[in-house]
Every structure is written in C-alpha cells, then in structure tokens.
Design an enzyme around this catalytic site. Sequence first.
Site, PDB file in Angstrom:
ATOM      1  N   HIS A  37       0.636  -0.942  -0.195  1.00  0.00           N
ATOM      2  CA  HIS A  37      -0.039  -0.109  -0.342  1.00  0.00           C
ATOM      3  C   HIS A  37       0.851   1.300  -0.107  1.00  0.00           C
ATOM      4  O   HIS A  37       2.040   1.292   0.322  1.00  0.00           O
ATOM      5  CB  HIS A  37      -0.286   0.027   0.682  1.00  0.00           C
ATOM      6  CG  HIS A  37      -1.631   1.422   1.826  1.00  0.00           C
ATOM      7  ND1 HIS A  37      -1.348   1.916   3.111  1.00  0.00           N
ATOM      8  CD2 HIS A  37      -2.087   2.511   0.776  1.00  0.00           C
ATOM      9  CE1 HIS A  37      -2.142   2.950   2.943  1.00  0.00           C
ATOM     10  NE2 HIS A  37      -2.926   3.131   1.465  1.00  0.00           N
ATOM     11  N   HIS A 114       2.635  10.257  -0.700  1.00  0.00           N
ATOM     12  CA  HIS A 114       1.716  10.115   0.343  1.00  0.00           C
ATOM     13  C   HIS A 114       1.774  11.720   1.462  1.00  0.00           C
ATOM     14  O   HIS A 114       2.329  11.359   2.170  1.00  0.00           O
ATOM     15  CB  HIS A 114       1.895   9.284   0.830  1.00  0.00           C
ATOM     16  CG  HIS A 114       0.872   8.736   1.397  1.00  0.00           C
ATOM     17  ND1 HIS A 114      -0.609   8.535   1.203  1.00  0.00           N
ATOM     18  CD2 HIS A 114       1.054   7.867   2.526  1.00  0.00           C
ATOM     19  CE1 HIS A 114      -1.106   8.077   2.320  1.00  0.00           C
ATOM     20  NE2 HIS A 114      -0.448   7.916   3.058  1.00  0.00           N
TER      21      HIS A 114
END
Length: 323
Positions: A37, A114
């Site tokens: 992820h 991110h």
Amino acid sequence: MKTRPAGIGNVNADWMGSLPPKLSAMPLKHLAVPGSHDSFTYWVDVHAPVGPDQKAFVKYLATMFSVLAKKVMVKWAMTQNLTFKEQLEAGIRYFDLRVSSKPRESGKEIYFIHGLFGHKVSEGLLEINSFLSKHRKEVVFLDFNHYYAMGAEHHVYLLTMLQEVFGSKLCNMCAVDSVTLDYLWKNKYQVIVFYHHPSAQGIPVMWPGNKIPAPWANTTEPNKLTQFLEATLKDRSNHGSFHVSQAILTPRVNTVAKGLLWGLRNYLVERNLPTIISWVEAQRPGLDGVNIITSDFVELTDFANIVIKLNNLLLSEQERKQR
C-alpha cells in the site's frame, strides 16, 4: 547485528516462475498475490512543499512549522520501509501508486506522493524494469490510482514514459479471465498497468481502473476491517476483474494527534498486525477467494510468504477434485 524477517531478501524473487504448471495455467485473478500500500513511500523529502493531496489545515501547519511539522508527517506518510528492489525481491508483485507534479516546479517531472513528495516516478520505473529484466517470469501490477496537480501534458509525459521504459513487457488489455502466467510468459509480458484516468483511453497497454477494484475500509479498527474485507470478497464474483483486498488501517486526525510522535508504524500498524495477519492466513484464493492482498510495512512480518503460500490451497483443492 539486526536480522531481517523471513521473506526479506531475494528468497521470493522468482516465486511466480517457480509455481507448478497447474497454477501457471490458472487465471491470474484466482491466484494469491502480495502487494504493498502506498508502495513507494520509503523515502520522502521533508524540504519539498507539502503534497497537494493534503487537506488545507495540514498545509497550513506545514507552512507554519516547516521542517518540524514535516518530520511528524513523515512518521504518518511512510507506509513502506523497503526500496522498490527489496519489495520485489521479497515477493511483492502489486504496487499501489499515487503521483503528482510539484507546485511551482518548471517542467513535467512527476513524483510518487503520500502527504510528502518522494522519488521521481522515472527512477522507480527504471528500478522495476531492471528487476524484471533479470527475472523474466515475474509479473507486476502497477496501479496508478491517484493523480494530483497533473494537467494533460503531465499525463502525456507519464504515459509516454511507461511505454518507453517497459516497451514490449507491457500486457495489452484483454479479457481478465484469459490472463494466466502461461499466457503472459508466452507473450513475454511482465507488466500490467492500470491507469485510472481518461487520458489513457485508446492506449491498448493501459488497463482501466475498473479492471482492478480495491475497496477501502477507511477504519482504524481491525475487526471492522476484517468484516469489510469479507463482505467485499463475497461481492467479487459479480465483477470480471482482478481484486485487491486492502488489509490496511487508516489513521484519522485524532489518531495522528494521539500518536503524534510515534507514527503510523508504532501506533497503528504494529499493535494490530496479529489480527490482520490472522485474517490473511485464514484466506483461500480461487473463484470467490482472495486475489491481491496489500499491507502496510510489508517487512514487519513474513507477509509476502504468507500470501504466496495460500496458492498451495489451490493445488490441494485440485487434487481433491481429481480423486
């Protein structure tokens, strides 16, 4: 000297190529495949601006407190500790990718993101390609599912880059049921790219996002997560697609506040890993079973090995049918 957990190193570098013929002939959507992820967040740049994927109040804090605030963000933004090469060698074959241009930077350069900016996408793709050139029977899923601060010219740049880097390794779009490892090996395909943006329409080697649904539980509670994963698997057979089970817990603002200096790894992931891993160990691949399973910090447990070994259940199932 610290030793790395089992499954880290190159023990799984050729796991797909080592599968028995019964499994390489099965549709790839029926095999268990380990994924990561926010795959390429093992390094983020605390001196770059906060990413455009962040909410306004986070951008404000980062502006006010600059590098200090970003160092706290690093603890929550980083979900992987392994480099691209290390993840591939550990057996990871699905990569969850979020990309962005840098505000106020000239040119068309694109970065993994991110919360904070990471490596240039071009560097990551070249590293993947280098691994694949040495391991000709390994296949990767590259899932480009979030784009930030990207205009038409950035998409053209990224789509061109993907085709230039991987070339004939890119798998043409076709019926998901027909994609077996045998089919991919025969055609020398090693990369399946999913591009969740209309700019990729009409490019045969860019698969649409609806071919790889990845339902997101958006919870900090492991029991709610496993209930959600079970429910989405039951619905899976209605879609002629690959499937991603996201075995991840998502921090909320109050979670970040409580564990401000601990970070995602210490506060949320490590203490809940046993529940998540127990769920993974209890799964089976196949028609209504798991396909791709993603996790945070794939090096914390023997995650890739656990997922890969689930494929043995398909062999024993076949043997029972033949008796």
